[in-house]
Design an enzyme around this catalytic site. Structure first.
Site, short mmCIF file in Angstrom:
data_model
loop_
_atom_site.label_atom_id
_atom_site.label_comp_id
_atom_site.label_asym_id
_atom_site.label_seq_id
_atom_site.Cartn_x
_atom_site.Cartn_y
_atom_site.Cartn_z
N ASP A 37 0.84 -1.20 0.00
CA ASP A 37 0.00 0.00 0.00
C ASP A 37 0.88 1.25 0.00
OD1 ASP A 37 -2.01 1.86 0.26
OD2 ASP A 37 -2.48 1.37 2.34
N GLU A 68 -2.36 10.83 -0.57
CA GLU A 68 -3.56 10.01 -0.37
C GLU A 68 -3.70 9.58 1.08
OE1 GLU A 68 -5.92 6.17 -0.26
OE2 GLU A 68 -3.90 6.65 0.45
N ASP A 77 -5.19 0.61 -5.96
CA ASP A 77 -4.72 0.83 -4.59
C ASP A 77 -4.52 -0.52 -3.92
OD1 ASP A 77 -4.12 1.76 -2.09
OD2 ASP A 77 -5.84 3.08 -1.90
#
Length: 563
Positions: free
Chosen positions: A221, A258, A287
């Site tokens: 991530d 983000e 993502d």
């Protein structure tokens, strides 16, 4: 910083354990007569977005919040912990933002406007998305000691976690001094935007995006999503050098910020709102794409396209197509495609300006999310050995973008969308309509479904022809304009009654879930508040949006060539 946007400060108080920090957990404490006034609340990660937990705790008078990952949820009770396995070890801490992105994402000081030079900023105390009380995450090793000495009532059975002792609620036995010294400043975020110009419809754009920023190493991530996006860029760049050009423009975006609250994507959408509203066809989000199990979330109009693309994309690890492996693992001939809530960069595209969106990728069960152990060893050993699923994600997403970029008629199926909304309205009825008649809105969704089907049939008829007249070519343009517009028709410039930034009438994140989708949000929130007037107004606005979409579909097929 471990919990982005937590206020600084020193607070001290008795500890109270509040399970996952969901509304029902705080209600349970109230029922038991346990006050959170000036207390430090200990909650575990899971069930809802981490930012909701301190938000609700503050509303109940708490002075501060500690968040930990219980071993039952992602630690040793799940399996071997890192480095022997993919689960969270005792010292791992889950970092993350606690910005209230379910109120509005992006720069908290520029709600609804781009965070660029010259734009007026509100004061932090005016920002509805900023958290109110000091909050920090801790490891389950640290939480164990706090829970062990906690006194008071025995916790409900469903609140019992994975430690081998009886959980108590408190207060009593454990006091906490929480001191956070956090520097506040403004920092630039840097999006990376690459365009491959289209030659036939250069203004129309297909956007592929992935965030570049991470907590610690962030191999899964979201270095996985960004690496996949760069692989798509490499492949399309090679084709470009060989002379290939798409019909529509393809944009590849690397979002920054983000992890702090969807900053880069939200501010880019707000800055380019006019051109994106007019010309963006679809947004595809990547993502955390690494893992063994394919999954997707999207608006219903894209479901058929996703199924079709997965049926022709090989899953190299499973030695079958992505769809076959997906279907086999889900136990369904037609695996479920999930709804879009929030928590990633599709949010501004679908929920603020109404651009059809999808979130695609692979995943595997693990407990190292947002920890320092989300590294390449973890990724290569447990999640995606050989980076084969990265490659599959690149092929799948790149193929989907090319299908959209070069389609004579855009593969957006709004008859499926209408059917989904019918089911959502049926779900609303099961929970009571507060005496409000839904006949009108149900009739309108039927009318939209019929118009959408007719438009799809007409589009198929034109694309099956070997040659088109000048008038029919014009009709193709009208059809595609209508296919782009119908998603916009489902938005309302006034926004939701509870939060004006969210414009979409069908999709929003839940106010008490934060990430998970809350379909038909205005209706559900009025229903939950038992407010018949607000429910009636929400039904009226939904009916208006469906009427707009119906008119758009009908207008595209009302022509001499088709009559």
């Amino acid at each position: 910083m471990d919990n982005a946007y937590s206020p600084s400060g020193t607070v001290e108080g008795e500890l109270v354990y509040a399970n996952y920090g969901q509304p029902q957990d705080f209600e349970e404490l109230e029922k038991r007569g346990i006050s959170l006034k000036d207390k430090i609340v200990l909650v575990r990660y899971g069930k809802n977005f981490r930012g909701v937990k301190p938000d609700l705790a503050a509303q109940h008078g708490a002075a501060g919040v500690l968040i930990y990952s219980d071993p039952e949820d992602d630690g040793y009770l799940k399996g071997d912990v890192y480095p022997k396995g993919p689960w969270r070890p005792k010292d791992a801490i889950q970092r993350g933002s606690i910005l209230s992105i379910y109120r509005y994402p992006g720069d908290p000081l520029t709600p609804g406007t781009p965070s660029i030079e010259g734009v007026e900023r509100i004061q932090p105390e005016q920002a509805a998305s900023l958290p109110k009380i000091p909050t920090t995450p801790i490891s389950y090793e640290a939480a164990e000691g706090l829970l062990k000495t906690l006194e008071g009532e025995k916790a409900p059975e469903e609140w019992q976690g994975g430690f081998p002792f009886e959980y108590k609620i408190g207060p009593g036995g454990t006091k906490v001094n929480l001191s956070l010294d956090i520097e506040y400043s403004q920092k630039p975020v840097n999006d990376v935007i690459v365009k491959i110009p289209g030659v036939k419809y250069p203004k129309q754009t297909i956007v592929i995006g992935a965030h570049r920023d991470t907590w610690a190493y962030g191999s899964k991530d979201n270095t996985s999503g960004w690496a996949t996006t760069m692989e798509i860029a490499r492949s399309l760049g090679k084709l470009y050098k060989e002379g290939w050009r798409p019909d529509r423009t393809i944009i590849l975006a690397g979002w920054d910020g983000e992890e702090y609250g969807l900053i880069g994507s939200t501010e880019w959408v707000e800055e380019h709102k006019k051109e994106l509203t007019e010309n963006a066809v679809v947004y595809i989000n990547l993502d955390s794409v690494a893992g063994q199990n394919f999954g997707a979330s999207s608006v219903p109009s894209l479901n058929e396209l996703i199924y079709n693309i997965t049926k022709v994309t090989e899953n190299p690890e499973a030695k079958m197509t992505v769809f076959e492996d997906w279907s086999k693992k889900s136990g369904s001939e037609k695996p479920a495609i999930e709804q879009l809530g929030s928590g990633s960069d599709y949010t501004a595209f679908i929920q603020h300006i109404g651009v059809p969106s999808a979130d695609l990728g692979f995943s595997s069960p693990d407990g190292l999310y947002h920890s320092a152990y989300d590294n390449t060893y973890f990724l290569e050993r447990f999640i995606d050995p050989g980076y084969k699923q990265h490659a599959a994600a690149a092929k799948l997403t790149g193929s989907m973008a090319l299908r959209l970029a070069n389609a004579d008629v855009l593969p957006l199926k709004y008859s499926d969308y209408a059917l989904s909304i019918k089911n959502l309205i049926n779900d609303i009825e099961k929970h009571g309509t507060l005496g409000i008649d839904l006949t009108g809105v149900k009739k309108q969704v039927d009318e939209w479904e019929a118009a959408a089907k007719e438009l799809e049939q007409y589009g198929a008829k034109l694309t099956n022809k070997t040659a088109l007249s000048k008038n029919e070519l014009q009709q193709l343009l009208k059809i595609n304009e209508a296919l782009m517009q119908q998603e916009r028709d489902l938005t309302n410039e006034k926004g939701l009654p509870s939060r004006e930034w969210f414009k979409h009438q069908i999709w929003a994140p839940g106010l008490t879930t934060g990430y998970a989708a809350q379909p038909l949000p205005a209706l559900v929130e009025a229903q939950q508040a038992n407010d018949a007037q607000k429910f009636k107004e929400a039904v009226k606005e939904l009916e208006k949006s469906l009427e707009r979409a119906t008119k758009t579909a009908k207008a595209a097929i009302e022509s001499e060539s088709y009559s």
